[in-house]
Design an enzyme around this catalytic site. Structure first.
Site, mmCIF file in Angstrom:
data_model
loop_
_atom_site.group_PDB
_atom_site.id
_atom_site.type_symbol
_atom_site.label_atom_id
_atom_site.label_comp_id
_atom_site.label_asym_id
_atom_site.label_seq_id
_atom_site.Cartn_x
_atom_site.Cartn_y
_atom_site.Cartn_z
ATOM 1 N N HIS A 1 81.654 143.016 -56.623
ATOM 2 C CA HIS A 1 81.209 143.660 -55.700
ATOM 3 C C HIS A 1 79.478 143.744 -56.065
ATOM 4 C CE1 HIS A 1 81.276 146.668 -52.013
ATOM 5 N NE2 HIS A 1 80.487 145.363 -51.691
ATOM 6 N N GLU B 1 88.212 148.393 -62.071
ATOM 7 C CA GLU B 1 86.699 148.527 -62.292
ATOM 8 C C GLU B 1 86.099 147.049 -62.107
ATOM 9 O OE1 GLU B 1 85.050 151.160 -62.076
ATOM 10 O OE2 GLU B 1 86.824 152.350 -62.591
#
Length: 654
Positions: A452, A446
């Protein structure tokens, strides 16, 4: 204040959209595409906050608002998608794109808007638009009800243990957690096991009580399939049927054809080709594992054949016998706070960023931790929120999301506010939260998604951060998992919570040796779910099927052995009722990419190789969806991805 904020946000966007569509000025990127991008600012902000909180900390009052908002949003989005005057301006720009001197990101944003209009039904006849609008509204309500049913099923189920002897074999930490769960339900003197992963997985893994394992496991796999008010069978069939209708109105053969048109895979045939290749490699492994577990049952002098609720228990016994290792030996070395410091260390070594906790920022729940994210020069580039423990009102699983996405506007960089939400084992008494290795992997995964979002350097929200094709979005998360077992990283985070001693090399060797243990099971149960998703979404007949019969017949057809249940059954497959419909394959598609990408570091014999990390940041993490996914990947890697590293990593090929 949510409902008025949604209503005002929709009113503001409606007004802005009408002004763009009615403009007499020739369309330009600025007066049409950028104007459209910024038209829904309030609505977007409200939605980000509201839907994040209803996922992580919902209440009956919030759920009631959700029911009111879902059809309003569906109607509002359709009113924009069906606006022919607005589309005419977008189309004019799209047709002239080669002459507009746009940046690559602007070209992608223009293309995304153009395709969204086409895929939203702007070119349909008025009659078909009416049909599509009705389908969209009904789908929104059905999806909402499906997920609400799941939440209720999880909330209402409990395996209540009243005698201490029924807890034999369970680790002390698991017993204490069950005691706390009982106290929370005002059942002092009892022990409660729930359908939250940190509760049911250890019970299935360690309890010798076969009857109780069966009861708890069936509670999990029967979610949404118990008849009554929370049943999802009819809802799943209706959703699949409506998706067939919608795909046909849009000119596609199946819902999968419609969805995959936007992804790297492009067609159902390409997805099935990959899934079938892997299925052929994984299923024989699963059968071999099943035989080994049956042999263990025989050795135990038991007179039964392996069932799905026995798999975890006997797999753990076999793992102990083969590798002299179990999760309870490992947990003391995986203190949650230390593991989080471990992922921060990896991010710092790769990208030069650091994390500073802030205790003064507002948050939606007292358990949430907040961090400023700083670049190498000490400048704040984002906010990271971590919400780790299960509670009523939080949906199961683990995910990353954004309260605000990164973008640039009027010369200013708008900082992302990114959250990781998980359901990990809680602290108990004077013991801190200690994770299983599976939970460690989830935290790394995660956090890869979070990077990102945090390291995005795009101008437009439409393509920033994780706004990429869904079979590309799992690359950063799955790649991050590879660092979890590296000795250099373990030395930072894998320290005994009492003594501070780093995890012994002998234990690490055992983890690595046992890495591919049970891989046949894990790959097969995942692939079964991915194939089931494709089966639902390659239906061509609008007729509603019988959900149970459809699922059973399909899994029998592909040869799934009865000892393994598909990771998700149709009645609790929230991924594919939501954004991952015809997309659950994306984890394995991205696994080809992440194993190939990690090989780039391994080839340099340096897991923090500066040049490789810089290329990864430059071409993948910072770029979001601002260019074609495969183009970005090849710029990073210098070649097409190969499947061999994945097969080797999973032990499916020597």
């Amino acid at each position: 204040h949510y409902l008025p904020a949604f209503q005002e946000g929709m009113a503001q966007q409606k007004k802005a959209v009408a002004a763009i569509a009615a403009s007499k000025d020739a369309p330009t990127f600025a007066n049409t595409i950028e104007a459209l991008e910024y038209s829904g600012d309030l609505l977007l902000r409200t939605g980000h906050v509201f839907f994040n909180i209803t996922g992580a900390d919902t209440t009956d009052a919030l759920q009631a608002i959700k029911k009111k908002v879902a059809p309003l949003l569906s109607k509002h989005n359709d009113s924009i998608n069906f606006n022919k005057a607005l589309f005419a301006r977008v189309k004019k720009l799209y047709d002239a794109m080669a002459t507009l001197k746009l940046t690559r990101e602007q070209e992608m944003v223009l293309t995304r808007y153009y395709k969204e209009f086409v895929r939203g039904g702007v070119e349909l006849s008025t009659e078909d638009q009416k049909k599509l609008g009705a389908i969209n509204k009904e789908l929104a309500m059905l999806q909402l009800k499906y997920n609400e049913n799941l939440l209720n099923e999880v909330k209402t189920f409990a395996l209540v243990i009243e005698k201490k002897e029924d807890l034999t074999g369970l680790p002390q930490s698991v017993i204490e957690a069950a005691q706390a769960a009982a106290r929370a339900r005002k059942m002092d003197g009892k022990w409660v096991f729930t359908l939250d992963k940190p509760s049911w997985i250890p019970f299935l893994t360690y309890s010798p009580r076969r009857d109780l394992r069966e009861k708890l496991y069936k509670g999990y796999i029967k979610k949404g399939d118990n008849g009554g008010a929370f049943d999802n069978n009819i809802l799943m069939a209706k959703i699949a049927s409506l998706r067939v209708k919608k795909a046909k109105i849009m000119g596609f053969k199946t819902w999968a054809d419609f969805k995959l048109d936007e992804n790297m895979a492009k067609t159902p045939a390409r997805v099935m080709d990959l899934l079938n290749k892997l299925w052929k490699a994984a299923l024989p492994n699963a059968k071999k594992e099943s035989r080994a577990l049956n042999a263990m049952i025989k050795k135990d002098k038991k007179r039964f054949k392996l069932q799905s609720w026995d798999w975890w228990y006997y797999a753990e016994k076999l793992r102990k016998a083969r590798y002299a290792i179990d999760d309870e030996q490992l947990r003391p070395y995986f203190k949650l706070d230390n593991v989080r410091e471990g992922v921060f260390y990896v991010a710092n070594k790769l990208f030069g960023i650091s994390f500073r906790e802030r205790t003064d920022l507002p948050k939606y729940h007292k358990e949430v931790k907040s961090f400023e994210v700083l670049d190498a020069s000490g400048k704040v580039i984002g906010i990271y929120l971590a919400d780790y423990f299960p509670r009523p009102g939080k949906r199961g699983g683990a995910w990353m999301s954004a309260y605000r996405k990164q973008s640039r506007r009027d010369g200013a960089n708008i900082l992302p506010i990114i959250v990781n939400v998980c359901n990990f084992s809680r602290p108990m008494g004077d013991k801190p939260a200690l994770l299983s290795f599976d939970e460690v992997t989830t935290l790394f995964h995660e956090f890869g998604h979070a990077l990102h979002g945090l390291l995005s350097e795009c101008t437009y929200q439409k393509v920033s951060g994780t706004d990429t094709p869904i079979d590309f979005v799992e690359l950063p998360s799955q790649l991050m998992e590879h660092w979890a077992l590296e000795p250099q990283v373990l030395a930072v985070y894998a320290k005994h919570y009492k003594s501070g001693q780093v995890i012994p090399d002998a234990l690490v060797k055992k983890i690595k040796k046992s890495k591919n243990f049970n891989q046949g099971f894990e790959t097969t149960e995942y692939l079964a779910a991915a194939l089931l998703d494709m089966a639902w979404h390659t239906l061509t007949n609008e007729k509603e099927v019988n959900t149970v019969r459809f699922e059973k017949a399909y899994l029998k057809k592909i040869g799934l052995i009865p000892e393994i249940i598909s990771r998700y059954r149709s009645t609790y497959f929230a991924h594919v009722v939501g954004g991952y419909s015809a997309g659950y394959y994306s984890y394995i598609w991205a696994a080809v990419l992440d194993n190939d990408a990690y090989a780039a570091f391994q080839e340099k014999k340096d897991i923090f190789h500066k040049e490789t990390a810089t290329k990864y940041l430059k071409f993948i993490l910072s770029r979001g969806g601002s260019d074609d996914a495969m183009v970005l990947y090849k710029k990073f890697r210098g070649a097409d991805p190969k499947i061999e590293p994945l097969l080797r990593h999973r032990g499916l090929k020597k």
